[in-house]
Design an enzyme around this catalytic site. Structure first.
Site, PDB file in Angstrom:
ATOM      1  N   ARG A 254       0.854  -1.173   0.000  1.00 38.73           N
ATOM      2  CA  ARG A 254       0.000   0.000   0.000  1.00 38.73           C
ATOM      3  C   ARG A 254       0.899   1.236   0.000  1.00 38.73           C
ATOM      4  O   ARG A 254       2.085   1.155   0.352  1.00 38.73           O
ATOM      5  CB  ARG A 254      -0.897   0.010   1.244  1.00 38.73           C
ATOM      6  CG  ARG A 254      -1.976  -1.061   1.175  1.00 38.73           C
ATOM      7  CD  ARG A 254      -2.707  -1.203   2.492  1.00 38.73           C
ATOM      8  NE  ARG A 254      -3.522  -0.049   2.827  1.00 38.73           N
ATOM      9  CZ  ARG A 254      -4.146   0.089   3.999  1.00 38.73           C
ATOM     10  NH1 ARG A 254      -4.037  -0.851   4.927  1.00 38.73           N
ATOM     11  NH2 ARG A 254      -4.886   1.155   4.236  1.00 38.73           N
ATOM     12  N   HIS A 255       0.347   2.373  -0.398  1.00 41.07           N
ATOM     13  CA  HIS A 255       1.033   3.662  -0.282  1.00 41.07           C
ATOM     14  C   HIS A 255       1.394   3.914   1.190  1.00 41.07           C
ATOM     15  O   HIS A 255       0.826   3.295   2.090  1.00 41.07           O
ATOM     16  CB  HIS A 255       0.086   4.761  -0.765  1.00 41.07           C
ATOM     17  CG  HIS A 255      -1.260   4.662  -0.094  1.00 41.07           C
ATOM     18  ND1 HIS A 255      -1.496   5.183   1.162  1.00 41.07           N
ATOM     19  CD2 HIS A 255      -2.381   4.023  -0.479  1.00 41.07           C
ATOM     20  CE1 HIS A 255      -2.732   4.899   1.508  1.00 41.07           C
ATOM     21  NE2 HIS A 255      -3.303   4.182   0.544  1.00 41.07           N
TER      22      HIS A 255
ATOM     23  N   ASN B  41      -5.749   8.324   6.081  1.00 42.26           N
ATOM     24  CA  ASN B  41      -5.490   7.153   6.943  1.00 42.26           C
ATOM     25  C   ASN B  41      -5.370   7.592   8.397  1.00 42.26           C
ATOM     26  O   ASN B  41      -5.871   6.938   9.307  1.00 42.26           O
ATOM     27  CB  ASN B  41      -4.194   6.423   6.562  1.00 42.26           C
ATOM     28  CG  ASN B  41      -4.254   5.731   5.223  1.00 42.26           C
ATOM     29  OD1 ASN B  41      -3.285   5.726   4.476  1.00 42.26           O
ATOM     30  ND2 ASN B  41      -5.391   5.126   4.892  1.00 42.26           N
TER      31      ASN B  41
ATOM     32  N   ARG C 250      -1.291   9.580  -3.430  1.00 41.84           N
ATOM     33  CA  ARG C 250      -0.570   8.895  -2.354  1.00 41.84           C
ATOM     34  C   ARG C 250       0.290   7.735  -2.847  1.00 41.84           C
ATOM     35  O   ARG C 250       1.309   7.407  -2.229  1.00 41.84           O
ATOM     36  CB  ARG C 250      -1.544   8.448  -1.260  1.00 41.84           C
ATOM     37  CG  ARG C 250      -2.716   7.573  -1.709  1.00 41.84           C
ATOM     38  CD  ARG C 250      -3.763   7.607  -0.607  1.00 41.84           C
ATOM     39  NE  ARG C 250      -4.924   6.724  -0.752  1.00 41.84           N
ATOM     40  CZ  ARG C 250      -6.031   7.023  -1.439  1.00 41.84           C
ATOM     41  NH1 ARG C 250      -6.108   8.146  -2.144  1.00 41.84           N
ATOM     42  NH2 ARG C 250      -7.059   6.191  -1.455  1.00 41.84           N
TER      43      ARG C 250
ATOM     44  N   GLU D 236      -8.123   2.968  -5.801  1.00 44.07           N
ATOM     45  CA  GLU D 236      -8.825   2.295  -4.690  1.00 44.07           C
ATOM     46  C   GLU D 236     -10.304   2.103  -5.018  1.00 44.07           C
ATOM     47  O   GLU D 236     -10.873   2.820  -5.846  1.00 44.07           O
ATOM     48  CB  GLU D 236      -8.636   3.112  -3.393  1.00 44.07           C
ATOM     49  CG  GLU D 236      -9.281   2.523  -2.144  1.00 44.07           C
ATOM     50  CD  GLU D 236      -8.883   1.065  -1.821  1.00 44.07           C
ATOM     51  OE1 GLU D 236      -8.968   0.198  -2.717  1.00 44.07           O
ATOM     52  OE2 GLU D 236      -8.529   0.783  -0.670  1.00 44.07           O
TER      53      GLU D 236
ATOM     54  N   HIS E  29      -3.535   0.134  -3.171  1.00 45.83           N
ATOM     55  CA  HIS E  29      -4.458   0.432  -2.065  1.00 45.83           C
ATOM     56  C   HIS E  29      -5.008  -0.864  -1.460  1.00 45.83           C
ATOM     57  O   HIS E  29      -4.966  -1.913  -2.091  1.00 45.83           O
ATOM     58  CB  HIS E  29      -5.620   1.264  -2.588  1.00 45.83           C
ATOM     59  CG  HIS E  29      -5.186   2.484  -3.330  1.00 45.83           C
ATOM     60  ND1 HIS E  29      -5.026   3.702  -2.737  1.00 45.83           N
ATOM     61  CD2 HIS E  29      -4.832   2.662  -4.648  1.00 45.83           C
ATOM     62  CE1 HIS E  29      -4.622   4.588  -3.627  1.00 45.83           C
ATOM     63  NE2 HIS E  29      -4.482   3.984  -4.793  1.00 45.83           N
TER      64      HIS E  29
HETATM   65  O1  F6P Z   1      -9.051   2.893   4.723  1.00 42.46           O
HETATM   66  C1  F6P Z   1      -8.187   2.853   3.644  1.00 42.46           C
HETATM   67  C2  F6P Z   1      -8.901   2.301   2.421  1.00 42.46           C
HETATM   68  O2  F6P Z   1      -7.967   2.193   1.375  1.00 42.46           O
HETATM   69  C3  F6P Z   1     -10.104   3.156   1.957  1.00 42.46           C
HETATM   70  O3  F6P Z   1      -9.781   4.199   1.077  1.00 42.46           O
HETATM   71  C4  F6P Z   1     -10.992   2.110   1.325  1.00 42.46           C
HETATM   72  O4  F6P Z   1     -12.331   2.513   1.181  1.00 42.46           O
HETATM   73  C5  F6P Z   1     -10.797   0.964   2.288  1.00 42.46           C
HETATM   74  O5  F6P Z   1      -9.435   1.010   2.710  1.00 42.46           O
HETATM   75  C6  F6P Z   1     -11.111  -0.411   1.726  1.00 42.46           C
HETATM   76  O6  F6P Z   1     -11.155  -1.329   2.781  1.00 42.46           O
HETATM   77  P1  F6P Z   1     -12.547  -1.918   3.282  1.00 42.46           P
HETATM   78  O7  F6P Z   1     -13.119  -2.618   2.082  1.00 42.46           O
HETATM   79  O8  F6P Z   1     -12.161  -2.842   4.398  1.00 42.46           O
HETATM   80  O9  F6P Z   1     -13.433  -0.786   3.726  1.00 42.46           O
END
Ligand code: F6P
Length: 200
Positions: A5-6, A12, A57, A77, A143
């Site tokens: 990941r970044h 975050n 990022r 993402e 991501h």
């Molecule tokens: O929280 C960081 C992130 O990359 C968010 O931008 C994204 O919506 C999420 O993680 C995805 O993870 P999950 O599907 O568990 O919400």
């Protein structure tokens, strides 16, 4: 294949999802450690291909390694649609229907005006085809949701398990293709940061 990941972003730090934030100071620090890791571990005679999403990022995380990474929109993402920029707590309180439906079936649930994990897997097809053709070491800086999908594919895990696979911040996942799949090693690099959004 290195997947990471970044570095930690402003979002975050505050547990906000989506957006196009910049790296936090800790995230900048990770970018340096990642560059050092690549320098130390890359085979001498081969150039490392660096792939990022189109989001700041990931590109910022790559800058200490290369000024011109290959950017893929397909690596962006998961699109959280109407929830973009919110914290998980906000979603739970302000949009309880969205929260309940996603919790009930995180794999298939599509954010209103956004995407599901199933959608993400579909758009990753060209990236995965290209990744399998790569003959040189490849570093993919992307991501959480996207890397869960790539990891599940490469490790032969059922797609439906994607949403709960652990892909922490500031960790390099090294996957080495073998005759029977991939061998995995994980490297946690400094600085250690709390993962606010490691939703399972
Ligand atoms: O929280 C960081 C992130 O990359 C968010 O931008 C994204 O919506 C999420 O993680 C995805 O993870 P999950 O599907 O568990 O919400």
């Amino acid at each position: 294949i290195w997947l990471t990941r970044h570095g930690q972003s402003d979002y975050n730090q505050h547990g906000r999802i989506g957006g196009d934030p910049e790296l936090s100071p800790a995230g900048e620090e990770y970018a340096k450690h990642l560059a050092e890791f690549v320098r130390k571990n890359a085979p001498r005679d081969q150039e490392v291909a660096v792939w990022t999403s189109t989001l700041r990022r990931t590109i910022q995380t790559a800058t200490k390694i290369t000024r011109s990474p290959r950017t893929w929109r397909a690596l962006d993402e998961i699109d959280a649609g109407v929830c973009d920029g919110m914290t998980y707590d906000q979603v739970r309180i302000e949009m309880p229907d969205v929260w309940a439906a996603r919790s009930a079936d995180k794999f298939r649930y599509r954010y209103p005006r956004g995407e599901s994990y199933e959608d993400v897997i579909q758009r990753l097809d060209p990236v995965i085809i290209q990744l399998e053709r790569q003959r040189s070491p490849t570093l993919v800086i992307a991501h959480q949701a996207v890397l869960r999908a790539i990891y599940a594919y490469l490790m032969d895990r059922p797609p439906s398990e994607c949403p709960s696979i652990s892909v922490p911040l500031h960790t390099v996942i090294q996957l080495t293709p073998t005759a029977y799949g991939c061998e995995e090693k994980r490297f946690a690099l400094p600085p250690h940061v709390e993962d606010q959004g490691a939703g399972g």
